[in-house]
Design a protein around this motif. Structure first.
Motif, mmCIF file in Angstrom:
data_model
loop_
_atom_site.group_PDB
_atom_site.id
_atom_site.type_symbol
_atom_site.label_atom_id
_atom_site.label_comp_id
_atom_site.label_asym_id
_atom_site.label_seq_id
_atom_site.Cartn_x
_atom_site.Cartn_y
_atom_site.Cartn_z
ATOM 1 N N LYS A 116 -9.856 24.033 63.197
ATOM 2 C CA LYS A 116 -9.879 23.957 64.662
ATOM 3 C C LYS A 116 -8.888 24.928 65.284
ATOM 4 C CE LYS A 116 -9.143 20.846 68.575
ATOM 5 N NZ LYS A 116 -10.404 21.231 69.250
ATOM 6 N N ILE A 117 -7.673 24.974 64.756
ATOM 7 C CA ILE A 117 -6.637 25.837 65.316
ATOM 8 C C ILE A 117 -7.003 27.305 65.123
ATOM 9 C CG2 ILE A 117 -4.205 26.525 65.141
ATOM 10 C CD1 ILE A 117 -3.608 23.532 64.452
ATOM 11 N N ARG A 118 -7.513 27.652 63.958
ATOM 12 C CA ARG A 118 -7.943 29.039 63.721
ATOM 13 C C ARG A 118 -9.005 29.465 64.741
ATOM 14 N NH1 ARG A 118 -8.344 28.503 57.152
ATOM 15 N NH2 ARG A 118 -6.214 29.210 56.677
ATOM 16 N N ALA A 119 -10.001 28.632 64.919
ATOM 17 C CA ALA A 119 -11.101 28.986 65.812
ATOM 18 C C ALA A 119 -10.651 29.040 67.270
ATOM 19 C CB ALA A 119 -12.245 27.987 65.647
ATOM 20 N N ALA A 120 -9.789 28.098 67.670
ATOM 21 C CA ALA A 120 -9.374 28.019 69.074
ATOM 22 C C ALA A 120 -8.445 29.162 69.463
ATOM 23 C CB ALA A 120 -8.703 26.678 69.350
ATOM 24 N N VAL A 121 -7.532 29.547 68.561
ATOM 25 C CA VAL A 121 -6.612 30.647 68.872
ATOM 26 C C VAL A 121 -7.327 31.984 68.731
ATOM 27 C CG1 VAL A 121 -4.461 31.799 68.229
ATOM 28 C CG2 VAL A 121 -4.604 29.293 68.152
ATOM 29 N N SER A 122 -8.133 32.106 67.674
ATOM 30 C CA SER A 122 -8.885 33.338 67.404
ATOM 31 C C SER A 122 -7.978 34.561 67.518
ATOM 32 C CB SER A 122 -10.077 33.459 68.375
ATOM 33 O OG SER A 122 -10.948 34.484 67.966
ATOM 34 N N HIS A 123 -6.920 34.541 66.732
ATOM 35 C CA HIS A 123 -5.910 35.605 66.803
ATOM 36 C C HIS A 123 -6.524 36.952 66.434
ATOM 37 C CE1 HIS A 123 -2.157 37.758 66.298
ATOM 38 N NE2 HIS A 123 -1.489 36.697 66.734
ATOM 39 N N PRO A 124 -6.312 37.965 67.253
ATOM 40 C CA PRO A 124 -6.971 39.261 67.007
ATOM 41 C C PRO A 124 -6.485 39.985 65.760
ATOM 42 C CG PRO A 124 -5.374 39.437 68.796
ATOM 43 C CD PRO A 124 -5.488 37.985 68.476
#
Length: 503
Positions: free
Chosen positions: A178-186
């Motif tokens: 969830k955190i990976r998808a929500a932040v979607s760090h470039p």
């Protein structure tokens, strides 16, 4: 067991009792034998509710770190399996994880039990029950205890199998994803928390998994995290975000290790609080304000349901600054959650139900009060803020906080404490009504809340009945120095007129 008072184990929508001897005036009433019967009673109740034979049921069982947990959990599992049910042994788990086992693919348990007594002393323990519809209600517990009292169960020679599962890792991975998808760090999608030092304080409860199973895979530096190992003696501090010693400990750790963020859980991880990079607490009104700011960005003009003792400054922040609706309701996490559900059913959009205790439940997460989910939402915003050069607490820069606050607990000495409490509250309403500088606050769902408008007091107080005990909590806040003392003195003069009250 024919003379055993099963009703005494009920604590609202939970079961709680004394599991370890040695504390004066606290007799053991939650033994392995009792726990086995409770397991049988829940399986029987679940069979009736789902119209399935017990042999077709799958029930998961987990526990927190309490000293009595292992023995009681084994007894519960034996009770369930004696009726032919399959049992999934999750060992040490969190309360929210137990609910998730009823809706997670590959498990889809018919029911779940968590052995915990939250933040209560080491000698206590209890049981929380779940189905895919959520936590059980008060009436459900009453019905389960009635089945236990009758003790008429269809045991079988074909005992159900007890199988161990590492479900906490599966539950933790849901947060990672969830955190990976929500932040979607470039730059580093897999590790969106890279460059952040985040400290976890599990209080030796069940929350230590969050450091190594959630934060570390996301790239966070967890150096300085403390009390992660389960220890039912709770040797360092009470695992309770409302406890001053506990909060002081995590605040000091954040400062000492120069961390960006601190997280603290209660024993079974259904409550949490946080600490900012300056070592300042993000709990109670500040925690509610922070998560409200996040939710109202996602769902503008929706309703935030809180318990009754939230501050006037928070109400103003939610309505005037965030453009939401603030709906105060009764204390008790089930009360707040059920009220948010009711509002949605009536057409009033609500995505957050939260108590000042740290119980926070989001509509997007089945209105499950999950401390790990709550802090995961904060971490998403923390990472996003860092990407644009801002601070997470910029979100609550306009929150007006009281200068002083205090909670007193007024004891009721009479036998019929509910009747005494009702009489005191009614007479306080009458007393407040004739005070020129006190105004009774409308739309209050429990006790009496009064706005104190004199410049020397400039605050409010709320007197209410405790949910279960012969106690009347009195919460007071003021925006001026010595305001709480002035309000308190007037109230104590009122309280002294009652022979059956003691402060």
């Amino acid at each position: 067991m024919t003379s055993f008072d099963w009703k005494k184990l009920q604590n609202g929508s939970d079961i709680r009792g004394v599991a370890i001897a040695g504390v004066p005036n606290e007799d053991v009433n939650l033994t392995a034998t009792i726990a086995l019967t409770l397991g049988q009673a829940f399986a029987t109740w679940l069979s009736q509710q789902q119209n399935k034979p017990t042999a077709a049921l799958i029930i998961s069982v987990g526990r927190d770190s309490r000293l009595s947990g292992s023995e009681l959990m084994q007894a519960v599992m034996e009770g369930i399996s004696s009726l032919g049910c399959q049992v999934y042994d999750f060992a040490i788990a969190s309360t929210p994880a137990m609910f998730m086992s009823t809706i997670t693919d590959g498990f889809n348990c018919d029911g779940a039990i968590m052995l915990t007594a939250s933040h209560l002393p080491f000698n206590r323990n209890g049981l929380k029950f779940f189905t895919a519809q959520g936590g059980l209600e008060k009436k459900d517990i009453t019905d389960i205890l009635a089945l236990a009292a009758r003790n008429e169960f269809d045991t079988t020679n074909a005992v159900g199998k007890i199988t161990a599962h590492d479900f906490i890792s599966i539950y933790a991975q849901q947060f990672v994803d969830k955190i990976r998808a929500a932040v979607s760090h470039p730059d580093h999608y897999e590790q969106p928390l890279k460059g952040l030092k985040i400290i976890v304080d599990a209080g030796n409860g069940a929350g230590g998994f969050y450091a190594n199973k959630v934060l570390e895979p996301l790239g966070a530096d967890t150096t300085g995290s403390q009390f992660l190992d389960p220890d039912g003696t709770f040797p360092n501090h009470v695992p309770n975000p409302e406890d001053k010693v506990a909060m002081a400990s995590i605040c000091e750790a954040v400062i000492r290790h120069q961390a960006d963020f601190g997280i603290i859980f209660d024993t079974d991880v259904d409550r949490s609080a946080a600490v900012d990079q300056f070592g300042k607490e993000l709990n109670r009104n500040r925690l509610i304000a922070l998560i409200s700011a996040i939710i109202l960005k996602e769902h503008p003009q929706s309703t935030i349901v809180t318990d009754s003792i939230t501050s006037d400054g928070l109400a103003k922040f939610i309505t005037a600054d965030l453009g939401g609706t603030h709906h105060r309701f009764k204390r008790g996490y089930k009360n707040v959650i059920n009220e948010a559900i009711r509002l949605n059913q009536s057409g009033q959009e609500s995505w957050l139900a939260i108590e000042t205790s740290g119980h926070g439940a989001l509509r997007e997460n089945y209105f499950l009060d999950d401390g790990a989910y709550l802090v995961s939402k904060l971490l998403i915003e923390l990472a996003k803020s860092k990407l644009v050069g801002k601070s997470l607490t910029d979100l609550i820069a306009n929150l007006q906080e009281p200068m002083e606050s205090q909670e007193l607990r007024i004891k009721i000495k009479g036998e019929d404490f509910h009747a005494i409490g009702d009489r005191v509250i009614q007479q306080l309403k009458d007393f407040a009504a004739i005070q020129a500088d006190w105004q009774i606050v409308a739309n209050n769902y429990e006790g009496v809340r009064v706005a104190c408008t004199d410049a020397a007091e400039d605050g409010w107080f709320l007197l209410r009945m405790s949910l279960h005990d012969p106690v009347m909590p009195l919460n007071i806040e003021s925006n001026v120095q010595d305001g709480v003392a002035k309000i308190t003195q007037r109230l104590l003069d009122f309280v002294k007129t009652f022979d059956d009250l003691a402060v």
